[in-house]
Motif scaffolding. Structure first.
Motif, PDB file in Angstrom:
ATOM      1  N   TYR A   1     -72.107  -8.865 -36.205  1.00  0.00           N
ATOM      2  CA  TYR A   1     -71.511 -10.091 -35.649  1.00  0.00           C
ATOM      3  C   TYR A   1     -71.963 -11.343 -36.408  1.00  0.00           C
ATOM      4  CZ  TYR A   1     -69.997  -7.105 -31.816  1.00  0.00           C
ATOM      5  OH  TYR A   1     -69.401  -6.115 -31.063  1.00  0.00           O
ATOM      6  N   PRO A   2     -73.274 -11.560 -36.614  1.00  0.00           N
ATOM      7  CA  PRO A   2     -73.647 -12.727 -37.428  1.00  0.00           C
ATOM      8  C   PRO A   2     -73.197 -12.606 -38.876  1.00  0.00           C
ATOM      9  CG  PRO A   2     -75.587 -11.430 -36.857  1.00  0.00           C
ATOM     10  CD  PRO A   2     -74.463 -10.909 -36.027  1.00  0.00           C
ATOM     11  N   LEU A   3     -73.113 -11.389 -39.410  1.00  0.00           N
ATOM     12  CA  LEU A   3     -72.606 -11.234 -40.773  1.00  0.00           C
ATOM     13  C   LEU A   3     -71.145 -11.666 -40.863  1.00  0.00           C
ATOM     14  CD1 LEU A   3     -74.196  -7.817 -41.850  1.00  0.00           C
ATOM     15  CD2 LEU A   3     -74.826 -10.111 -42.627  1.00  0.00           C
ATOM     16  N   ALA A   4     -70.365 -11.313 -39.848  1.00  0.00           N
ATOM     17  CA  ALA A   4     -68.970 -11.755 -39.827  1.00  0.00           C
ATOM     18  C   ALA A   4     -68.881 -13.271 -39.715  1.00  0.00           C
ATOM     19  CB  ALA A   4     -68.230 -11.086 -38.670  1.00  0.00           C
ATOM     20  N   ALA A   5     -69.769 -13.871 -38.919  1.00  0.00           N
ATOM     21  CA  ALA A   5     -69.771 -15.333 -38.780  1.00  0.00           C
ATOM     22  C   ALA A   5     -70.151 -16.011 -40.093  1.00  0.00           C
ATOM     23  CB  ALA A   5     -70.730 -15.746 -37.670  1.00  0.00           C
ATOM     24  N   LEU A   6     -71.132 -15.461 -40.799  1.00  0.00           N
ATOM     25  CA  LEU A   6     -71.526 -16.025 -42.090  1.00  0.00           C
ATOM     26  C   LEU A   6     -70.399 -15.897 -43.115  1.00  0.00           C
ATOM     27  CD1 LEU A   6     -75.202 -14.707 -42.286  1.00  0.00           C
ATOM     28  CD2 LEU A   6     -74.466 -17.050 -41.849  1.00  0.00           C
ATOM     29  N   GLY A   7     -69.707 -14.764 -43.086  1.00  0.00           N
ATOM     30  CA  GLY A   7     -68.556 -14.617 -43.971  1.00  0.00           C
ATOM     31  C   GLY A   7     -67.450 -15.602 -43.649  1.00  0.00           C
ATOM     32  N   PHE A   8     -67.265 -15.873 -42.364  1.00  0.00           N
ATOM     33  CA  PHE A   8     -66.266 -16.868 -41.953  1.00  0.00           C
ATOM     34  C   PHE A   8     -66.629 -18.254 -42.472  1.00  0.00           C
ATOM     35  CE2 PHE A   8     -65.511 -20.138 -38.642  1.00  0.00           C
ATOM     36  CZ  PHE A   8     -64.143 -20.292 -38.832  1.00  0.00           C
TER      37      PHE A   8
ATOM     38  N   PRO B   1     -60.057 -18.120 -40.106  1.00  0.00           N
ATOM     39  CA  PRO B   1     -60.137 -17.752 -38.679  1.00  0.00           C
ATOM     40  C   PRO B   1     -59.473 -16.419 -38.366  1.00  0.00           C
ATOM     41  CG  PRO B   1     -59.502 -20.054 -38.927  1.00  0.00           C
ATOM     42  CD  PRO B   1     -59.419 -19.443 -40.281  1.00  0.00           C
ATOM     43  N   PHE B   2     -58.349 -16.119 -39.026  1.00  0.00           N
ATOM     44  CA  PHE B   2     -57.674 -14.845 -38.778  1.00  0.00           C
ATOM     45  C   PHE B   2     -58.538 -13.674 -39.239  1.00  0.00           C
ATOM     46  CE2 PHE B   2     -54.396 -18.078 -39.407  1.00  0.00           C
ATOM     47  CZ  PHE B   2     -53.649 -17.933 -38.248  1.00  0.00           C
ATOM     48  N   ALA B   3     -59.147 -13.814 -40.417  1.00  0.00           N
ATOM     49  CA  ALA B   3     -60.026 -12.755 -40.910  1.00  0.00           C
ATOM     50  C   ALA B   3     -61.236 -12.579 -40.005  1.00  0.00           C
ATOM     51  CB  ALA B   3     -60.470 -13.074 -42.339  1.00  0.00           C
ATOM     52  N   PHE B   4     -61.775 -13.673 -39.498  1.00  0.00           N
ATOM     53  CA  PHE B   4     -62.941 -13.600 -38.619  1.00  0.00           C
ATOM     54  C   PHE B   4     -62.606 -12.887 -37.310  1.00  0.00           C
ATOM     55  CE2 PHE B   4     -65.639 -15.900 -35.402  1.00  0.00           C
ATOM     56  CZ  PHE B   4     -66.810 -15.216 -35.701  1.00  0.00           C
ATOM     57  N   LEU B   5     -61.469 -13.226 -36.714  1.00  0.00           N
ATOM     58  CA  LEU B   5     -61.075 -12.578 -35.459  1.00  0.00           C
ATOM     59  C   LEU B   5     -60.800 -11.092 -35.662  1.00  0.00           C
ATOM     60  CD1 LEU B   5     -58.738 -15.359 -34.015  1.00  0.00           C
ATOM     61  CD2 LEU B   5     -61.045 -14.769 -33.257  1.00  0.00           C
ATOM     62  N   LEU B   6     -60.147 -10.744 -36.765  1.00  0.00           N
ATOM     63  CA  LEU B   6     -59.915  -9.328 -37.057  1.00  0.00           C
ATOM     64  C   LEU B   6     -61.229  -8.586 -37.268  1.00  0.00           C
ATOM     65  CD1 LEU B   6     -56.816  -9.415 -39.448  1.00  0.00           C
ATOM     66  CD2 LEU B   6     -56.937  -8.365 -37.179  1.00  0.00           C
ATOM     67  N   ALA B   7     -62.177  -9.228 -37.949  1.00  0.00           N
ATOM     68  CA  ALA B   7     -63.473  -8.588 -38.176  1.00  0.00           C
ATOM     69  C   ALA B   7     -64.208  -8.350 -36.862  1.00  0.00           C
ATOM     70  CB  ALA B   7     -64.318  -9.449 -39.114  1.00  0.00           C
ATOM     71  N   LEU B   8     -64.179  -9.328 -35.966  1.00  0.00           N
ATOM     72  CA  LEU B   8     -64.831  -9.149 -34.665  1.00  0.00           C
ATOM     73  C   LEU B   8     -64.198  -8.007 -33.882  1.00  0.00           C
ATOM     74  CD1 LEU B   8     -65.367 -12.836 -33.448  1.00  0.00           C
ATOM     75  CD2 LEU B   8     -67.047 -11.286 -34.449  1.00  0.00           C
ATOM     76  N   ASP B   9     -62.882  -7.895 -33.970  1.00  0.00           N
ATOM     77  CA  ASP B   9     -62.200  -6.815 -33.254  1.00  0.00           C
ATOM     78  C   ASP B   9     -62.505  -5.460 -33.883  1.00  0.00           C
ATOM     79  OD1 ASP B   9     -60.687  -5.802 -31.242  1.00  0.00           O
ATOM     80  OD2 ASP B   9     -58.750  -6.392 -32.065  1.00  0.00           O
ATOM     81  N   LEU B  10     -62.584  -5.418 -35.206  1.00  0.00           N
ATOM     82  CA  LEU B  10     -62.882  -4.155 -35.887  1.00  0.00           C
ATOM     83  C   LEU B  10     -64.312  -3.697 -35.648  1.00  0.00           C
ATOM     84  CD1 LEU B  10     -61.064  -4.653 -39.310  1.00  0.00           C
ATOM     85  CD2 LEU B  10     -60.527  -2.950 -37.554  1.00  0.00           C
ATOM     86  N   ILE B  11     -65.224  -4.626 -35.440  1.00  0.00           N
ATOM     87  CA  ILE B  11     -66.616  -4.245 -35.186  1.00  0.00           C
ATOM     88  C   ILE B  11     -66.721  -3.394 -33.925  1.00  0.00           C
ATOM     89  CG2 ILE B  11     -68.884  -5.177 -34.549  1.00  0.00           C
ATOM     90  CD1 ILE B  11     -68.335  -7.494 -36.442  1.00  0.00           C
ATOM     91  N   ASN B  12     -65.851  -3.654 -32.964  1.00  0.00           N
ATOM     92  CA  ASN B  12     -65.863  -2.872 -31.723  1.00  0.00           C
ATOM     93  C   ASN B  12     -65.263  -1.484 -31.897  1.00  0.00           C
ATOM     94  OD1 ASN B  12     -67.009  -5.009 -30.280  1.00  0.00           O
ATOM     95  ND2 ASN B  12     -64.999  -5.922 -29.899  1.00  0.00           N
ATOM     96  N   GLY B  13     -64.742  -1.194 -33.079  1.00  0.00           N
ATOM     97  CA  GLY B  13     -64.246   0.148 -33.353  1.00  0.00           C
ATOM     98  C   GLY B  13     -62.744   0.279 -33.351  1.00  0.00           C
ATOM     99  N   ASP B  14     -62.015  -0.736 -32.934  1.00  0.00           N
ATOM    100  CA  ASP B  14     -60.562  -0.623 -32.873  1.00  0.00           C
ATOM    101  C   ASP B  14     -59.964  -2.022 -32.833  1.00  0.00           C
ATOM    102  OD1 ASP B  14     -58.060   0.395 -32.748  1.00  0.00           O
ATOM    103  OD2 ASP B  14     -58.124   0.949 -30.623  1.00  0.00           O
ATOM    104  N   ILE B  15     -58.720  -2.124 -33.311  1.00  0.00           N
ATOM    105  CA  ILE B  15     -58.003  -3.397 -33.233  1.00  0.00           C
ATOM    106  C   ILE B  15     -57.293  -3.444 -31.889  1.00  0.00           C
ATOM    107  CG2 ILE B  15     -56.172  -4.793 -34.232  1.00  0.00           C
ATOM    108  CD1 ILE B  15     -56.842  -3.701 -36.924  1.00  0.00           C
ATOM    109  N   ASN B  16     -57.777  -4.296 -31.005  1.00  0.00           N
ATOM    110  CA  ASN B  16     -57.255  -4.328 -29.647  1.00  0.00           C
ATOM    111  C   ASN B  16     -56.692  -5.702 -29.295  1.00  0.00           C
ATOM    112  OD1 ASN B  16     -56.680  -3.846 -26.981  1.00  0.00           O
ATOM    113  ND2 ASN B  16     -58.807  -3.825 -26.303  1.00  0.00           N
ATOM    114  N   TRP B  17     -57.574  -6.675 -29.113  1.00  0.00           N
ATOM    115  CA  TRP B  17     -57.160  -7.983 -28.618  1.00  0.00           C
ATOM    116  C   TRP B  17     -56.780  -8.965 -29.716  1.00  0.00           C
ATOM    117  CZ3 TRP B  17     -60.205 -11.654 -30.741  1.00  0.00           C
ATOM    118  CH2 TRP B  17     -61.473 -11.251 -31.185  1.00  0.00           C
ATOM    119  N   SER B  18     -57.191  -8.701 -30.949  1.00  0.00           N
ATOM    120  CA  SER B  18     -57.008  -9.708 -31.998  1.00  0.00           C
ATOM    121  C   SER B  18     -55.537  -9.939 -32.339  1.00  0.00           C
ATOM    122  CB  SER B  18     -57.776  -9.298 -33.254  1.00  0.00           C
ATOM    123  OG  SER B  18     -57.313  -8.044 -33.732  1.00  0.00           O
ATOM    124  N   LEU B  19     -54.741  -8.875 -32.422  1.00  0.00           N
ATOM    125  CA  LEU B  19     -53.352  -9.030 -32.845  1.00  0.00           C
ATOM    126  C   LEU B  19     -52.497  -9.714 -31.788  1.00  0.00           C
ATOM    127  CD1 LEU B  19     -52.671  -5.620 -34.638  1.00  0.00           C
ATOM    128  CD2 LEU B  19     -53.233  -7.834 -35.654  1.00  0.00           C
TER     129      LEU B  19
END
Length: 235
Positions: free
Chosen positions: A88-95, A121-139
């Motif tokens: 999660y912090p790695l995704a934030a740093l990448g954002f 922002p789109f890449a960050f939201l997709l990354a957060l959703d993928l960290i949970n194991g599946d693309i669910n709420w981001s799209l």
């Protein structure tokens, strides 16, 4: 003691400076202080160009974020025996990097830098959703809301830059953008929850914001057309 006004050498009773040959009393303002002028020229010559400064700032940001990312990664790896919460912090740093560095480095291609910043922002939201194991709420939730925010901000920025006279109209554009975001957020959430498209609180908020925006837009152009009102309101 008599000093040469050009090089500062003690010339005593000599008719001219033994170092530069200047005759005292015949110097001009341009030759009297050459060292100050040369110092200014030297200072200007050692200043890095604009692109070099931008690249240096981007390098500082990159190194700082890389150190932070490495620290978070090692702490998670050494204390937890694997990689879990550090994603999660790695995704934030990448954002943060994607939002800042391409825009800073693109000194000649601002459109390209703005494109990366807009996609961050789109890449960050997709990354957060993928960290949970599946693309669910981001799209269906995160990306549409992010798109509405960026669209409204782009609209407000574009019309503000195109305005010849800036004043209360800038507030008007901002309020209209906020009203659009409110409607978009509630509409996207209602569709994501599986219900029909409904507007409740966002309609109330927009009903308050839009009339204020219209009044500010009217006041801006009314003040611009009436010199008496401009003097009254000190604008």
């Amino acid at each position: 003691m008599s000093l040469c006004p050009r090089c500062g050498v003690d010339i005593g009773d000599a008719a001219s400076c033994p170092l530069c040959g200047l005759v005292p009393g015949y110097e001009t303002p341009a030759t009297a202080m050459p060292h100050a002028r040369n110092l200014v020229d030297l200072t200007a010559s050692v200043q890095p160009p604009s692109r070099a400064r931008h690249l240096f700032v981007a390098e500082l940001i990159t190194v700082s974020l890389a150190i932070a990312a490495l620290t978070v990664f090692l702490v998670d790896l050494l204390t937890g025996g694997g990689i879990s919460w550090s994603l999660y912090p790695l995704a934030a740093l990448g954002f943060i990097w994607l939002s800042l560095c391409p825009l800073i480095m693109a000194t000649k291609r601002k459109i390209l830098g703005l494109a990366f910043t807009a996609l961050a922002p789109f890449a960050f939201l997709l990354a957060l959703d993928l960290i949970n194991g599946d693309i669910n709420w981001s799209l269906r939730l995160g990306l549409p809301i992010a798109a509405s925010v960026e669209l409204s901000a782009s609209f407000a920025t574009f019309v503000s830059l195109r305005s010849r006279r800036k004043g209360l109209n800038l507030l008007s554009f901002g309020l209209l953008a906020i009203a659009f975001v409110c409607l978009s957020v509630e509409g996207v959430i209602s569709l994501w929850l599986g219900g029909p498209l409904r507007f409740s609180w966002s309609f109330i908020a927009s009903s308050a914001l839009v009339p204020i925006a219209i009044f500010l837009f009217y006041a801006h152009h009314r003040l611009a057309a009436d010199a008496t009102l401009r003097r009254l309101f000190h604008v």
